[in-house]
Write a protein that holds these residues in place. Structure first.
Motif, PDB file in Angstrom:
ATOM      1  N   LYS A  17     -52.397  11.965  -1.086  1.00 31.17           N
ATOM      2  CA  LYS A  17     -51.191  12.032  -0.269  1.00 31.17           C
ATOM      3  C   LYS A  17     -51.005  13.414   0.348  1.00 31.17           C
ATOM      4  O   LYS A  17     -50.631  13.539   1.516  1.00 31.17           O
ATOM      5  CB  LYS A  17     -49.963  11.674  -1.121  1.00 31.17           C
ATOM      6  CG  LYS A  17     -49.832  10.213  -1.455  1.00 31.17           C
ATOM      7  CD  LYS A  17     -48.584   9.945  -2.286  1.00 31.17           C
ATOM      8  CE  LYS A  17     -47.325  10.206  -1.504  1.00 31.17           C
ATOM      9  NZ  LYS A  17     -46.100   9.864  -2.274  1.00 31.17           N
ATOM     10  N   CYS A  18     -51.295  14.452  -0.424  1.00 34.20           N
ATOM     11  CA  CYS A  18     -51.149  15.817   0.097  1.00 34.20           C
ATOM     12  C   CYS A  18     -52.108  16.062   1.255  1.00 34.20           C
ATOM     13  O   CYS A  18     -51.729  16.646   2.274  1.00 34.20           O
ATOM     14  CB  CYS A  18     -51.381  16.840  -1.022  1.00 34.20           C
ATOM     15  SG  CYS A  18     -50.108  16.858  -2.298  1.00 34.20           S
ATOM     16  N   LEU A  19     -53.344  15.622   1.100  1.00 33.58           N
ATOM     17  CA  LEU A  19     -54.355  15.837   2.144  1.00 33.58           C
ATOM     18  C   LEU A  19     -54.049  15.028   3.396  1.00 33.58           C
ATOM     19  O   LEU A  19     -54.372  15.443   4.511  1.00 33.58           O
ATOM     20  CB  LEU A  19     -55.739  15.489   1.599  1.00 33.58           C
ATOM     21  CG  LEU A  19     -56.275  16.420   0.504  1.00 33.58           C
ATOM     22  CD1 LEU A  19     -57.603  15.915  -0.039  1.00 33.58           C
ATOM     23  CD2 LEU A  19     -56.422  17.852   1.024  1.00 33.58           C
ATOM     24  N   LYS A  20     -53.429  13.867   3.219  1.00 35.73           N
ATOM     25  CA  LYS A  20     -53.072  13.023   4.364  1.00 35.73           C
ATOM     26  C   LYS A  20     -51.785  13.484   5.033  1.00 35.73           C
ATOM     27  O   LYS A  20     -51.421  12.987   6.107  1.00 35.73           O
ATOM     28  CB  LYS A  20     -52.912  11.567   3.917  1.00 35.73           C
ATOM     29  CG  LYS A  20     -54.232  10.854   3.636  1.00 35.73           C
ATOM     30  CD  LYS A  20     -53.967   9.396   3.276  1.00 35.73           C
ATOM     31  CE  LYS A  20     -55.266   8.638   3.061  1.00 35.73           C
ATOM     32  NZ  LYS A  20     -54.997   7.220   2.703  1.00 35.73           N
ATOM     33  N   GLY A  21     -51.079  14.402   4.385  1.00 37.45           N
ATOM     34  CA  GLY A  21     -49.822  14.874   4.940  1.00 37.45           C
ATOM     35  C   GLY A  21     -48.649  13.966   4.645  1.00 37.45           C
ATOM     36  O   GLY A  21     -47.595  14.064   5.292  1.00 37.45           O
ATOM     37  N   SER A  22     -48.799  13.062   3.670  1.00 40.33           N
ATOM     38  CA  SER A  22     -47.734  12.107   3.370  1.00 40.33           C
ATOM     39  C   SER A  22     -46.965  12.444   2.096  1.00 40.33           C
ATOM     40  O   SER A  22     -46.130  11.658   1.655  1.00 40.33           O
ATOM     41  CB  SER A  22     -48.313  10.688   3.246  1.00 40.33           C
ATOM     42  OG  SER A  22     -49.304  10.627   2.236  1.00 40.33           O
ATOM     43  N   CYS A  23     -47.238  13.608   1.509  1.00 41.56           N
ATOM     44  CA  CYS A  23     -46.467  14.050   0.344  1.00 41.56           C
ATOM     45  C   CYS A  23     -45.319  14.921   0.858  1.00 41.56           C
ATOM     46  O   CYS A  23     -45.527  16.072   1.266  1.00 41.56           O
ATOM     47  CB  CYS A  23     -47.336  14.838  -0.633  1.00 41.56           C
ATOM     48  SG  CYS A  23     -46.440  15.414  -2.094  1.00 41.56           S
ATOM     49  N   GLN A  24     -44.124  14.356   0.840  1.00 41.63           N
ATOM     50  CA  GLN A  24     -42.982  15.005   1.473  1.00 41.63           C
ATOM     51  C   GLN A  24     -42.682  16.372   0.875  1.00 41.63           C
ATOM     52  O   GLN A  24     -42.430  17.339   1.584  1.00 41.63           O
ATOM     53  CB  GLN A  24     -41.770  14.074   1.368  1.00 41.63           C
ATOM     54  CG  GLN A  24     -40.546  14.524   2.150  1.00 41.63           C
ATOM     55  CD  GLN A  24     -39.644  15.444   1.348  1.00 41.63           C
ATOM     56  OE1 GLN A  24     -39.756  15.548   0.128  1.00 41.63           O
ATOM     57  NE2 GLN A  24     -38.773  16.154   2.037  1.00 41.63           N
ATOM     58  N   ARG A  25     -42.693  16.482  -0.451  1.00 40.47           N
ATOM     59  CA  ARG A  25     -42.344  17.755  -1.077  1.00 40.47           C
ATOM     60  C   ARG A  25     -43.403  18.826  -0.794  1.00 40.47           C
ATOM     61  O   ARG A  25     -43.085  19.994  -0.606  1.00 40.47           O
ATOM     62  CB  ARG A  25     -42.146  17.591  -2.580  1.00 40.47           C
ATOM     63  CG  ARG A  25     -41.378  18.774  -3.203  1.00 40.47           C
ATOM     64  CD  ARG A  25     -41.368  18.713  -4.717  1.00 40.47           C
ATOM     65  NE  ARG A  25     -41.002  17.389  -5.197  1.00 40.47           N
ATOM     66  CZ  ARG A  25     -41.328  16.931  -6.395  1.00 40.47           C
ATOM     67  NH1 ARG A  25     -42.016  17.677  -7.246  1.00 40.47           N
ATOM     68  NH2 ARG A  25     -40.960  15.717  -6.772  1.00 40.47           N
ATOM     69  N   TYR A  26     -44.664  18.430  -0.792  1.00 38.56           N
ATOM     70  CA  TYR A  26     -45.744  19.373  -0.454  1.00 38.56           C
ATOM     71  C   TYR A  26     -45.506  19.937   0.949  1.00 38.56           C
ATOM     72  O   TYR A  26     -45.597  21.146   1.174  1.00 38.56           O
ATOM     73  CB  TYR A  26     -47.095  18.658  -0.533  1.00 38.56           C
ATOM     74  CG  TYR A  26     -48.288  19.553  -0.297  1.00 38.56           C
ATOM     75  CD1 TYR A  26     -48.946  20.155  -1.363  1.00 38.56           C
ATOM     76  CD2 TYR A  26     -48.751  19.800   0.996  1.00 38.56           C
ATOM     77  CE1 TYR A  26     -50.036  20.982  -1.149  1.00 38.56           C
ATOM     78  CE2 TYR A  26     -49.833  20.627   1.222  1.00 38.56           C
ATOM     79  CZ  TYR A  26     -50.483  21.220   0.145  1.00 38.56           C
ATOM     80  OH  TYR A  26     -51.562  22.041   0.363  1.00 38.56           O
ATOM     81  N   ASN A  27     -45.200  19.054   1.890  1.00 38.50           N
ATOM     82  CA  ASN A  27     -44.960  19.482   3.268  1.00 38.50           C
ATOM     83  C   ASN A  27     -43.729  20.382   3.358  1.00 38.50           C
ATOM     84  O   ASN A  27     -43.717  21.357   4.117  1.00 38.50           O
ATOM     85  CB  ASN A  27     -44.769  18.266   4.171  1.00 38.50           C
ATOM     86  CG  ASN A  27     -46.008  17.406   4.255  1.00 38.50           C
ATOM     87  OD1 ASN A  27     -47.120  17.874   3.993  1.00 38.50           O
ATOM     88  ND2 ASN A  27     -45.844  16.144   4.616  1.00 38.50           N
ATOM     89  N   TYR A  28     -42.711  20.059   2.580  1.00 39.37           N
ATOM     90  CA  TYR A  28     -41.490  20.852   2.650  1.00 39.37           C
ATOM     91  C   TYR A  28     -41.705  22.249   2.072  1.00 39.37           C
ATOM     92  O   TYR A  28     -41.128  23.222   2.569  1.00 39.37           O
ATOM     93  CB  TYR A  28     -40.340  20.149   1.921  1.00 39.37           C
ATOM     94  CG  TYR A  28     -39.002  20.693   2.332  1.00 39.37           C
ATOM     95  CD1 TYR A  28     -38.511  20.484   3.615  1.00 39.37           C
ATOM     96  CD2 TYR A  28     -38.232  21.460   1.455  1.00 39.37           C
ATOM     97  CE1 TYR A  28     -37.296  21.005   4.007  1.00 39.37           C
ATOM     98  CE2 TYR A  28     -37.017  21.979   1.845  1.00 39.37           C
ATOM     99  CZ  TYR A  28     -36.555  21.753   3.119  1.00 39.37           C
ATOM    100  OH  TYR A  28     -35.352  22.280   3.526  1.00 39.37           O
TER     101      TYR A  28
END
Length: 272
Positions: free
Chosen positions: A114-125
């Motif tokens: 999810k992090c690599l796909k950009g779909s982990c919201q908290r990682y992106n935030y």
């Protein structure tokens, strides 16, 4: 790690603190062993709104590995944003930046795909907050770059175009949103004043603040913020949200949250 459901006794204490009872804070001690992270969150929320930034940042740093104990992702986002805001005031940017990188590492380990796909919201935030810490850039804020539309439409134009029935509350709020997007800031705030007693959502308060700010009417911005605080719209995510932590997500609010006089008015509105 699973989200934690809090017992009624604990929720009742949080409600007392939410309503202004500082005397109820020591009651949390009885739950320190069972709910230490929830206690930290309650205390940090109070500290952020009392401008006790050193304590608030320290307590939030301790919370960083435990956000999954809350049901809603906005709890983590709001506290992390407040932590970054406070860290910039007291020179703890490096410490907070390190904690954000560590949070990203934890998330990458748990949800790499999810992090690599950009779909982990908290990682992106966390990445957004790192940009805010180091470059004072916060792309989610619409207020900093707000400009009225070039071709302005009046309320009459919008009522006709979207076939609105302004006798209905839903259409009244829709018109306010359309005025913000397609009308002038003056028309937007004038209409806000007409319908401000409705059960408005946070979006409408935000739009009124942005337009008043654009018009240079800082006192009117604060009045909207006070009404927003009094609405208690911000307290639905968790009993531990004893203060409107979401306010730190809006850059236009920061000058009011760091000023003791305006902050006092906001606290009084919260306690209502």
């Amino acid at each position: 790690m699973e989200a934690i459901k809090l017992p009624k006794k604990y929720r009742d204490i949080c409600e007392e603190i939410k309503n202004g009872s500082y005397e109820s804070l020591p009651k949390l001690d009885a739950f320190e062993e069972k709910f230490p992270h929830q206690n930290l969150a309650v205390r940090a929320g109070v500290e952020f709104f009392d401008r006790k930034y050193e304590e608030a940042v320290s307590h939030t740093l301790l919370l960083m590995p435990f956000w999954d104990e809350w049901y809603y992702s906005n709890v983590a986002n709001e506290y992390m944003m407040a932590m970054c805001f406070a860290a910039k005031k007291i020179g703890r940017e490096a410490e907070v930046s390190k904690a954000l990188h560590e949070e990203q590492s934890r998330l990458m380990e748990a949800e790499e795909e999810k992090c690599l796909k950009g779909s982990c919201q908290r990682y992106n935030y966390c990445e957004i907050l790192l940009q805010y810490i180091h470059k004072d850039i916060f792309p989610e804020s619409r207020s900093r770059d707000y400009q009225p539309p070039k071709e302005l439409k009046t309320a009459t134009d919008l009522i006709s175009e979207f076939k609105l029935n302004t006798g209905k509350d839903f259409d009244k709020m829709k018109l306010l949103n359309l005025l913000y997007m397609k009308g002038s800031p003056k028309d937007t705030v004038d209409y806000y004043e007409r319908i401000k007693d409705l059960n408005l959502g946070e979006l409408y308060y935000e739009e009124a603040c942005i337009c008043y700010r654009y018009l240079g009417q800082k006192e009117k911005v604060l009045e909207v913020v006070e009404r927003w605080a009094k609405s208690k719209l911000w307290d639905v995510a968790s009993p531990t949200q004893v203060r409107p932590m979401s306010f730190f997500m809006y850059l236009f609010m920061h000058e009011y949250l760091e000023n003791e006089e305006s902050l006092k008015r906001i606290r009084e509105a919260i306690f209502g």
